[in-house]
Design a protein around this motif. Sequence first.
Motif, mmCIF file in Angstrom:
data_model
loop_
_atom_site.group_PDB
_atom_site.id
_atom_site.type_symbol
_atom_site.label_atom_id
_atom_site.label_comp_id
_atom_site.label_asym_id
_atom_site.label_seq_id
_atom_site.Cartn_x
_atom_site.Cartn_y
_atom_site.Cartn_z
ATOM 1 N N UNK A 44 46.797 34.462 46.643
ATOM 2 C CA UNK A 44 45.460 35.027 46.736
ATOM 3 C C UNK A 44 44.854 34.595 48.063
ATOM 4 N N UNK B 127 37.779 35.540 44.793
ATOM 5 C CA UNK B 127 37.787 35.286 43.360
ATOM 6 C C UNK B 127 38.011 36.615 42.660
ATOM 7 N N UNK C 92 39.746 38.567 38.727
ATOM 8 C CA UNK C 92 40.314 38.463 37.388
ATOM 9 C C UNK C 92 41.685 39.095 37.414
ATOM 10 N N UNK C 93 42.636 38.487 36.723
ATOM 11 C CA UNK C 93 43.990 39.031 36.756
ATOM 12 C C UNK C 93 44.739 38.681 35.480
ATOM 13 N N UNK D 100 41.440 48.004 36.429
ATOM 14 C CA UNK D 100 41.397 46.799 35.589
ATOM 15 C C UNK D 100 40.748 45.623 36.323
ATOM 16 N N UNK E 294 37.930 43.150 38.239
ATOM 17 C CA UNK E 294 36.630 42.620 37.833
ATOM 18 C C UNK E 294 35.539 43.106 38.799
ATOM 19 N N UNK F 164 37.364 43.712 42.445
ATOM 20 C CA UNK F 164 38.526 42.943 42.895
ATOM 21 C C UNK F 164 39.787 43.588 42.347
ATOM 22 N N UNK F 165 40.747 43.890 43.215
ATOM 23 C CA UNK F 165 42.021 44.451 42.770
ATOM 24 C C UNK F 165 42.718 43.433 41.872
ATOM 25 N N UNK F 166 43.114 43.852 40.666
ATOM 26 C CA UNK F 166 43.682 42.881 39.731
ATOM 27 C C UNK F 166 45.067 42.390 40.152
ATOM 28 N N UNK F 167 45.706 43.076 41.075
ATOM 29 C CA UNK F 167 47.079 42.701 41.377
ATOM 30 C C UNK F 167 47.181 41.658 42.487
#
Lengths: 463, 104
Positions: free
Chosen positions: A121, A126, A128-129, B55, B57, B64-67
């Motif tokens: 990252x 910040x 969510x994943x 998906x 946030x 934010x790209x979840x990947x």
Amino acid sequence: MNQPAKLGRGLDRCPNAPSTQEIIARDKHPAPFWVRSESYQFLGDEDIPTERYYDPEFAKREWERLWPRTWQFACREEHIPEVGDYYVYDIGRFSFIVTRVAEDEIKAFYNACLHRGTKLRASGTEGNTRLFKCPFHGWSWNLDGSLREVVCEWDFPHVRRESFALPEARVARRWGFVFINMDPDAPSFEEYVGEEALAHFDAWGMEQRYIHCHVAKVIPANWKLTMEAFMEAYHVLETHPQVAVSNADANSQYDIYGEHVNRFISCLGVVSPHHAGRFTEQDVLDQFTLGDSSFVADAERKLRPGETARQRMADLLREQFEKATGTSLAGVSDSELLDCFSYTLFPNTFLFAGISLPMVYRFRPLKDDHRKCLYEVFFLRPVPEGRPRPEPAPCQLLEPHQSFTEAQGMDPGFGAILDQDTENLRLEQEGIEASAKRGLTLGNYQEIRIRHFERAVDKYVGR
Amino acid sequence: MSERTFKRFCPLEELPPGAKKARNLDGVPVLVCHTGEGIFAVSNLCSHQEKFLHAGRVRAGRITCPLHGAQFDLKTGAALCLPATRPIATYEVRVVDGWIEVCA
Ligand code: FES
Ligand SMILES: [Fe+2]
């Protein structure tokens, strides 16, 4: 004011002025145990050698021995409220993905792919994943850090799953803060803070607060020097003349707790001993500056005969603050409402108790320039009763030329104080490097926090 | 000359504040987010490696790209951090007769 020392060796206090404890003892709503305690100790009066503020060798030792072995504030729990939320915390070249891996479990993964090293990252982010997938060749890890997939696994028969989980730093959670430590042999967080200081922080209820404002700025001075600018009220008279009128600066109280915590209590709403007899109680009230003065903006400020500025200010704050935030202050003392309680938690965090100045500070040396640091100010407000926890405010990074007053959500009076504090620092860094004198000379009492702090630095860098 | 045509995306009641929804509008992958600051429509594809964003946030006006963790400003589409460096498309949104409509 300027009488020579009588008792010596750290026992002298500001003459002809009430002590902090005496001021607080007169308040209507009595202060709790942690306000009423005193814990000063004389730690010597030798100069502090200054090469620690500019020598790259010293910075290198800090990177090797101090930062990897101390507990550091990485983020707040509210940054990562849901499973899968993560927050990247960097300190120098080190980087961690602080992740909520289960409802009540947080892990801090070293932020690097175990294939060819790519950061999983980007720093300063910040989100969510459900998995950490490397953007280079696509190796991935589950939320709990276990290896999920190696692309073309047939080519990596030597990669054993068990030894390819993401490495972790230690995590401690307290008061809504998430702390990390890279050292598997370091003492527990509780031991590190120590019993007495722990009891102070435990009493504040910081878990019931949220980040209402978060501002960052690069300061052109070493991180330790920058922190030390906030460790004493001795500079108030010269640096913050507008504050001195309503601040018991020279009679502030200084305490040390174990190796990693120290504090001062600086009373507000009383005139500075430097100005004794030169201002009326009404002047003191009129000059009062607060962290968030919006609470008392349009309050009636005319004192009744015999009434003190300090008590009126406490009453006003109590009333206005309850109204503005929907929280009850029953059981909160006048001192907590008014005064400045500044605590250092080694190495790089300041925690402030109290209501009018609800700050947290964090200081980090820049990765590639130890003569500069990133200074962050967080304002923590109580979570309104019966309402959902507000989201934490995102960080506003100011440009070096910008004033703290330009940050959204910053009280203008408080922003001006921070500008005054940070303007000194460039001159101090440059002066230390220019000086014929290779040491800082410290006051025995008012500058004990600096000596105590540098002692801990010395312990870690090993001198 | 391209004409501005709004297409029905979904009924407003299907997208309360805090919700987001993705669907193809005539072949264009669109993501609509209903935040505290209003309703925003952006491309549902991350500009970094063309993965779906839906998906991800949403917080403080950014997704934010979840990947891989890239972030984009929902208002402007600007890429706010690595690994993305290019913006994503943004589309005009309006609400008509209880329907969210997007000009994609
Ligand atoms: S460096 Fe991460 S998958 Fe290759
Ligand atoms: Fe100051």
